[in-house]
Design an enzyme around this catalytic site. Structure first.
Site, PDB file in Angstrom:
ATOM      1  N   GLU A 159       0.791  -1.235   0.000  1.00 26.35           N
ATOM      2  CA  GLU A 159       0.000   0.000   0.000  1.00 26.35           C
ATOM      3  C   GLU A 159       0.824   1.287   0.000  1.00 26.35           C
ATOM      4  OE1 GLU A 159      -2.786  -0.143   3.257  1.00 26.35           O
ATOM      5  OE2 GLU A 159      -3.952  -1.731   2.322  1.00 26.35           O
ATOM      6  N   GLU A 352      -5.386  -8.570   1.014  1.00 20.57           N
ATOM      7  CA  GLU A 352      -5.936  -8.250   2.341  1.00 20.57           C
ATOM      8  C   GLU A 352      -7.432  -8.005   2.213  1.00 20.57           C
ATOM      9  OE1 GLU A 352      -4.282  -4.954   4.635  1.00 20.57           O
ATOM     10  OE2 GLU A 352      -2.257  -5.569   4.084  1.00 20.57           O
TER      11      GLU A 352
HETATM   12  C1  GBH Z   1      -4.147  -2.034   5.746  1.00 18.64           C
HETATM   13  O1  GBH Z   1      -4.305  -0.676   5.551  1.00 18.64           O
HETATM   14  C2  GBH Z   1      -2.740  -2.301   6.160  1.00 18.64           C
HETATM   15  O2  GBH Z   1      -2.022  -2.893   5.094  1.00 18.64           O
HETATM   16  C3  GBH Z   1      -2.620  -3.135   7.405  1.00 18.64           C
HETATM   17  O3  GBH Z   1      -1.328  -3.017   7.905  1.00 18.64           O
HETATM   18  C4  GBH Z   1      -3.678  -2.707   8.400  1.00 18.64           C
HETATM   19  O4  GBH Z   1      -3.511  -3.328   9.639  1.00 18.64           O
HETATM   20  C5  GBH Z   1      -5.018  -3.067   7.819  1.00 18.64           C
HETATM   21  O5  GBH Z   1      -5.177  -2.498   6.557  1.00 18.64           O
HETATM   22  C6  GBH Z   1      -6.197  -2.659   8.696  1.00 18.64           C
HETATM   23  O6  GBH Z   1      -6.261  -1.275   8.828  1.00 18.64           O
HETATM   24  O7  GBH Z   1     -13.031   4.942   6.782  1.00 18.64           O
HETATM   25  O8  GBH Z   1     -14.436   3.425   5.571  1.00 18.64           O
HETATM   26  O9  GBH Z   1     -13.236   5.107   4.386  1.00 18.64           O
HETATM   27  C7  GBH Z   1      -5.625  -0.311   5.282  1.00 18.64           C
HETATM   28  C8  GBH Z   1      -5.761   1.139   4.945  1.00 18.64           C
HETATM   29  C9  GBH Z   1      -7.083   3.042   5.304  1.00 18.64           C
HETATM   30  C10 GBH Z   1      -8.133   1.098   4.387  1.00 18.64           C
HETATM   31  C11 GBH Z   1      -8.417   3.583   5.699  1.00 18.64           C
HETATM   32  C12 GBH Z   1      -9.491   1.660   4.789  1.00 18.64           C
HETATM   33  C13 GBH Z   1     -10.639   3.832   5.207  1.00 18.64           C
HETATM   34  C14 GBH Z   1     -11.912   3.075   5.305  1.00 18.64           C
HETATM   35  N1  GBH Z   1      -7.092   1.616   5.242  1.00 18.64           N
HETATM   36  N2  GBH Z   1      -9.447   3.090   4.820  1.00 18.64           N
HETATM   37  S1  GBH Z   1     -13.251   4.211   5.527  1.00 18.64           S
END
Ligand code: GBH
Length: 438
Positions: A159, A352
């Site tokens: 990511e 993921e």
């Molecule tokens: C991943 O990032 C990572 O790779 C991992 O390390 C982490 O633990 C896992 O996900 C869980 O977080 O508020 O509904 O718009 C995920 C990055 C950023 C994805 C925030 C979802 C917003 C969802 N995330 N995003 S929302």
């Protein structure tokens, strides 16, 4: 009954890769046995992590990896996605740990799928420096030389979009910079690092290489032209900016100029073909023009200067993190990538997918995973070439700026005693895998 749902999941082809994912900084602990990373520096400062915690111990996986591999073997996954900590590899004996882990996985019949960078940059390095990309390629060569006799499948980066946005643009993650659009060179240098890593891996004989990009459908808040334009920009920043240099060898129109120095010349390196394309999916985004504040991103308030706002998706259940549960968003994403990139898109792995809920009788997680696995099946039936699915995560772990307050695991971790307790979702996923093999 929800726990029976697994046996009813439609059949995927033999060879479909079922797995679970973790990352080094989030589970390993044993911080005293490696160099510091930017995350150690970041979490040492006040007010950075919701519960004031650090990942110094985390799940103590460094010392308990054999127990964790036994959990994987019992779960019956084909593959385990973990990450290799660059600061650990830089430290005496660090590579020996991954050597032991890979041996243990092979002995258990679980395919090791290492990610070579999952956000824990050595503290002395900086993605704003172009040289970091070349250092990464050297690191990748060292790891590939040591593990390449047993590891076939490699992931370069996790990511880069999130690491750029959260770490360099809005400052919610390490290294804590708030550069807004001036963060984009950090994205370019990660993409260059990806391209150089692909070259280094090929030189070491690897033939099954991918990247894990964060993607999701972007839904405009309304048909109003200002909302449509904001949603389009957001889609460019989250999705196209990271897919297109890799898949098409081009930045979206107007973006190359913002990526810094030699962006255009580097595209040939960045586009060195991958064997498959990894997608991390959690939820879609609903986006509009800036309004009364810019909304939240994964629970974090977005800076007012940004030219878009993230809106709530209404009428959906939400996870404990507040993220909406939208399984058809995964179908839309997978078929959308196929429609957008056609035969430039190699086979896809969902690297993921998961959710945070409390408790060991986690029926909500079962419902989430059940619906998302079906969404992958639907995408396949519509012609998307998806070859695997990995649950985030095997274990509850250090959830970055949320510390230990969000639990994504199939296995509960009691951090005081390091006791692992498989949740209902673990037993359910095991039944899903068994039913697929019958
Ligand atoms: C991943 O990032 C990572 O790779 C991992 O390390 C982490 O633990 C896992 O996900 C869980 O977080 O508020 O509904 O718009 C995920 C990055 C950023 C994805 C925030 C979802 C917003 C969802 N995330 N995003 S929302």
């Amino acid at each position: 009954m929800a726990t029976d749902a697994g046996t009813e999941i439609p059949r995927f082809p033999a060879g479909f890769l079922w797995g679970v994912s973790t990352s080094a900084h989030q589970i390993e602990g044993a911080a005293d046995l490696r160099e510091p990373s930017v995350w150690d520096v970041f979490t040492a400062g006040p007010g950075r992590v919701r519960d004031g915690s650090t990942a110094a111990v985390a799940c103590d996986h460094y010392h308990r990896y054999a127990e964790d591999v036994a959990l994987l073997a019992d779960l019956g996954v084909d593959a385990y996605r973990f990450s290799v900590s660059w600061p650990r590899v830089n430290s005496p004996g660090g590579l020996d740990f991954y050597d032991r882990l890979v041996d243990e996985l092979c002995a258990a019949g679980v395919r090791p799928v290492p990610t070579l960078f999952h956000w824990d940059l050595p503290a002395a390095l900086d993605w704003l420096e172009r040289d970091t990309a070349y250092r990464f390629a050297d690191h990748v060569s060292v790891v590939a030389d040591r593990l390449g006799d047993r590891v076939a499948t490699w992931i370069t980066l996790n990511e880069p979009a999130e690491h750029t946005l959260l770490g360099h643009a809005i400052g919610a993650h390490a290294p804590g910079r708030r550069l807004l659009f001036d963060a984009l060179p950090a994205a370019h240098h990660q993409l260059l690092a990806h391209g150089l890593a692909v070259r280094a891996l090929r030189a070491a004989g690897a033939a099954d290489i991918g990247i894990a990009n964060s993607h999701g459908p972007v839904w405009p808040a309304s048909g109003d032209p200002a909302d449509l334009a904001a949603a389009d920009l957001y889609d460019t920043l989250l999705n196209r900016l990271f897919a297109e240099p890799v898949l098409l060898g081009a930045y979206p129109e107007g973006m190359a100029e913002l990526m810094g120095g030699n962006a255009a010349e580097d595209l040939e390196v960045i586009a060195g073909p991958v064997d498959w394309y990894g997608v991390n999916y959690y939820a879609p985004s609903r986006v509009g023009a800036p309004g009364d504040g810019n909304g939240e991103y994964g629970g974090l308030e977005l800076p007012a200067e940004l030219p878009f706002s993230v809106r709530e998706i209404e009428g959906r259940p939400v996870t404990d993190f507040g993220w909406p549960v939208v399984p058809e968003g995964l179908t839309e994403l997978l078929t959308g990538l196929r429609d957008r990139y056609g035969d430039r898109l190699p086979p896809v792995l969902v690297t993921e997918n998961g959710c945070s809920y409390e408790g060991v009788d986690d029926q909500d997680r079962i419902a989430y995973l059940d619906a998302h696995i079906r969404a992958v099946h639907t995408a396949r039936a519509a012609g998307a070439d998806v070859r695997g699915y990995f649950v985030w995560s095997l274990l509850d772990n250090f959830e970055w700026a949320e510390g230990y307050t969000r639990r994504f695991g199939l296995v509960h971790v009691d951090y005081a005693t390091q006791t692992r307790t498989p949740k209902a979702s673990y037993h359910w996923y095991r039944e899903v895998l068994r039913a697929q093999r019958r």
